[in-house]
Design a protein around this motif. Structure first.
Motif, PDB file in Angstrom:
ATOM      1  N   GLY A   1       0.805  -1.212   0.000  1.00  0.00           N
ATOM      2  CA  GLY A   1       0.000   0.000   0.000  1.00  0.00           C
ATOM      3  C   GLY A   1       0.834   1.257   0.000  1.00  0.00           C
ATOM      4  O   GLY A   1       0.540   2.215  -0.707  1.00  0.00           O
ATOM      5  N   GLU A   2       1.871   1.231   0.770  1.00  0.00           N
ATOM      6  CA  GLU A   2       2.743   2.401   0.859  1.00  0.00           C
ATOM      7  C   GLU A   2       3.237   2.818  -0.523  1.00  0.00           C
ATOM      8  O   GLU A   2       3.308   4.000  -0.856  1.00  0.00           O
TER       9      GLU A   2
ATOM     10  N   ALA B   1       1.853   1.689  -3.524  1.00  0.00           N
ATOM     11  CA  ALA B   1       0.729   1.833  -4.449  1.00  0.00           C
ATOM     12  C   ALA B   1       0.131   3.231  -4.384  1.00  0.00           C
ATOM     13  O   ALA B   1      -0.242   3.816  -5.394  1.00  0.00           O
ATOM     14  N   VAL B   2       0.079   3.772  -3.177  1.00  0.00           N
ATOM     15  CA  VAL B   2      -0.550   5.075  -3.014  1.00  0.00           C
ATOM     16  C   VAL B   2       0.217   6.149  -3.784  1.00  0.00           C
ATOM     17  O   VAL B   2      -0.353   7.122  -4.254  1.00  0.00           O
ATOM     18  N   ARG B   3       1.472   5.942  -3.968  1.00  0.00           N
ATOM     19  CA  ARG B   3       2.281   6.912  -4.727  1.00  0.00           C
ATOM     20  C   ARG B   3       1.945   6.916  -6.208  1.00  0.00           C
ATOM     21  O   ARG B   3       2.250   7.862  -6.917  1.00  0.00           O
TER      22      ARG B   3
ATOM     23  N   PHE C   1      -2.412   3.524  -7.569  1.00  0.00           N
ATOM     24  CA  PHE C   1      -2.877   2.156  -7.802  1.00  0.00           C
ATOM     25  C   PHE C   1      -3.715   1.710  -6.608  1.00  0.00           C
ATOM     26  O   PHE C   1      -3.586   2.254  -5.526  1.00  0.00           O
TER      27      PHE C   1
END
Lengths: 341, 341
Positions: free
Chosen positions: B85-86, B88-90, B93
């Motif tokens: 998640g860390e 993907a959030v960038r 996604f």
DNA sequence: TACATAATTGAAAGCGCTTTGGATGCCACT
DNA sequence: AGTGGCATCCAAAGCGCTTTCAATTATGTA
């Protein structure tokens, strides 16, 4: 392999094949079987994106996962997710998880909703006066809130536990045992459950003319480190508290380390009651001194919320819009009579 | 509000609006600005389902979450997810999580892939001779495996830690301290990491002419209860082991409870090395006797795998297909010289 | 035998987006 | 004036499914 190819293969129209697959009654049973057999053989699976575009339904529940480089992962989140999953798998639903910076919960939720990727939303980590509620209501998408939002009219679908009563009852127990010096190790101050638990404690104390001092209150993220730090602070006070209410077994883990390090005995020098989310990793009965707890299963809440969400999407049976679960107060060895000092 | 309405509002064609939004060069800058402004004002968001149907891209990573009513939630899973998640959030996604019965991993993965809901797959909980690999390769969808599959040609993209060397080194340390009676508390026997860790231990023992007996091996799910049970079993053996290798700090938690209950001292009577996934909840340094560990961050692995997956989907820079991370051996207080008895 | 009715099946129109394959107008250049 | 190139823009064809509306055949009724 798509519908068109499959229907050509069978010498049928896409319409009929689609109907056969979706269980419509107006298709001959013989044809339906033929279709089903062909599906088995070819391994055909409908394209979900197309299905969604056509129906508007996605078969999925959306949720926001707070995350950031410095942000510690939260066991409570994982436990809850497992509950959601347990129910979702029964209905062939899946989740769309949008990771988002904790500071941008509103935005992330809106993006998730508008994306068309989900049928329903689940919202957690509720705050007092939570700004997400207004947004959710304006959205015309089903949602269920885990928790409530203190200071807001409770006119939205939620599932919450009775935090106030939980900590009220816990405090009463400790009062009956003769304790008069209380401390509270709570979650972040802006979160709804923290507000309510604090209120419950204050109410119980108030009945005896006692107050909860600022010195004896800590609001932190619920990690064991923070539990340790908070407890160390409490133990250094001139008037050391003897009764601790603790919002999570995770915090308790650290708190107890501090108690041990100070050479004090849990259940004798210090009585502690923690809220137990029934995390498989932290069973209160497995602590060296088994913990007295207020208990409510986070996972069970996940299952229940998934049920409500999914049945709403499927327009199935009516569920209560608002549920408030009682917690259980389970007495073990971490509570005892106030020490005579 | 959809593209059509927006374009009519602007007096432009859908084509132009779409291009303006997606950064195509053949659109007048003035027009683009006009479009962008209208988007802001109307709050227009493209429908993801339609976008996906048209492009085939979904902006999402799929993964299977093993879950079932009796199935205990796994902190390791949550921790890894946080890492994914860390990253993907960038990149905006998200994840599509398909909950599935642990017995149906292959089927669930296939359904997820074929659903058209995801651009890439992430696969974990690898087994020896894992049947999912053949399926994945036949799928023509990018994927990255966390771990490897023992007994299979490693010709697929993976990120793994060097489990064999980790436990080999750990065992060597204990051998140097004079230990000769070893026990292994491992994860489920069919899982790849368990196989490799066992092999590492056996290799180190073999160099000294020692063997690992069945009595001194346990393969279980990695919960603290199982750790407790396994350790109790070990402690009742006539020839009690003095050196324990433990596949998770979660197992160690239970194991240490058993050690304490038996009145033994960790680091003196019993030496223990655990593998540390860097779970925030179980810091080895916070154990009452700080734990000697082999360490590798699960969350970091999640970040890295997300990077690779996302860049593959975006066809960006080349990442190594195969990565094998070394673990760190960190000596703390749970290891000591073999007792003289 | 003729006709209404039920049981099956299909053609085609969307769902909201991207993208191919032109148009159109304007300029510079021979 | 005639031509090619460029910058912009658009019409329309999909993507793979569901669903409306209509057609066809089989069945039963008068």
């Amino acid at each position: 392999m798509n519908l068109k190819q499959l229907s050509e293969l069978l010498g049928l129209s896409q319409t009929t094949v689609s109907r056969a697959l979706n269980g419509y009654p107006e298709v001959n049973e013989a044809t339906r079987e033929r279709v089903l057999r062909a599906v088995k053989e070819t391994g055909y699976r409908p394209n979900k994106a197309a299905q969604r575009l056509a129906t508007g339904k996605a078969g999925s529940i959306g949720l926001v996962m707070p995350t950031a480089p410095g942000h510690q992962s939260d066991v409570h989140f994982g436990e809850f997710l497992t509950g959601l999953g347990e129910e979702a798998v029964r209905h062939d639903f899946h989740f769309v998880i949008m990771p988002a910076d904790p500071d941008d919960e509103v935005g992330a939720l809106r993006r998730l909703a508008i994306s068309g990727n989900v049928d329903a939303l689940f919202v957690a980590y509720m705050r007092g006066h939570d700004p997400r509620l207004a947004m959710l209501k304006s959205l015309s998408m089903p949602f269920v809130v885990h928790g409530r939002s203190f200071g807001t009219e409770p006119d939205y679908p939620y599932l919450d536990i009775d935090n106030e009563t939980a900590f009220y009852d816990a405090a009463r127990l400790l009062l009956q045992l003769g304790h008069t010096r209380f401390a509270l190790m709570n979650g972040p101050a802006h979160l709804d459950f923290a507000i309510r638990r604090r209120n419950g404690l204050i109410a119980a104390l108030g009945e005896r003319g006692l107050e909860l001092s600022e010195d004896c209150t800590s609001h932190t993220v619920m990690t064991d480190e923070e539990g340790l730090i908070a407890m160390e602070r409490f133990l250094q006070l001139a008037e050391r508290p003897t009764a601790i209410l603790c919002s999570s077994t995770v915090l308790a883990l650290g708190a107890i380390r501090a108690v041990n390090q100070a050479g004090l005995k849990l259940g004798e020098d210090i009585s502690l009651i923690a809220h137990d989310d029934v995390l498989p990793l932290l069973k209160p009965e497995n602590f060296s001194v088994p913990l007295t707890t207020t208990r409510s299963s986070l996972r069970a809440a996940g299952v229940r919320i998934a049920q409500r969400l999914i049945s709403t999407v499927k327009q199935a049976g009516p569920f209560p819009e608002q549920e408030l679960w009682k917690t259980e107060l389970i007495v073990r060895a971490s509570t005892g009579p106030a020490p005579q000092s």
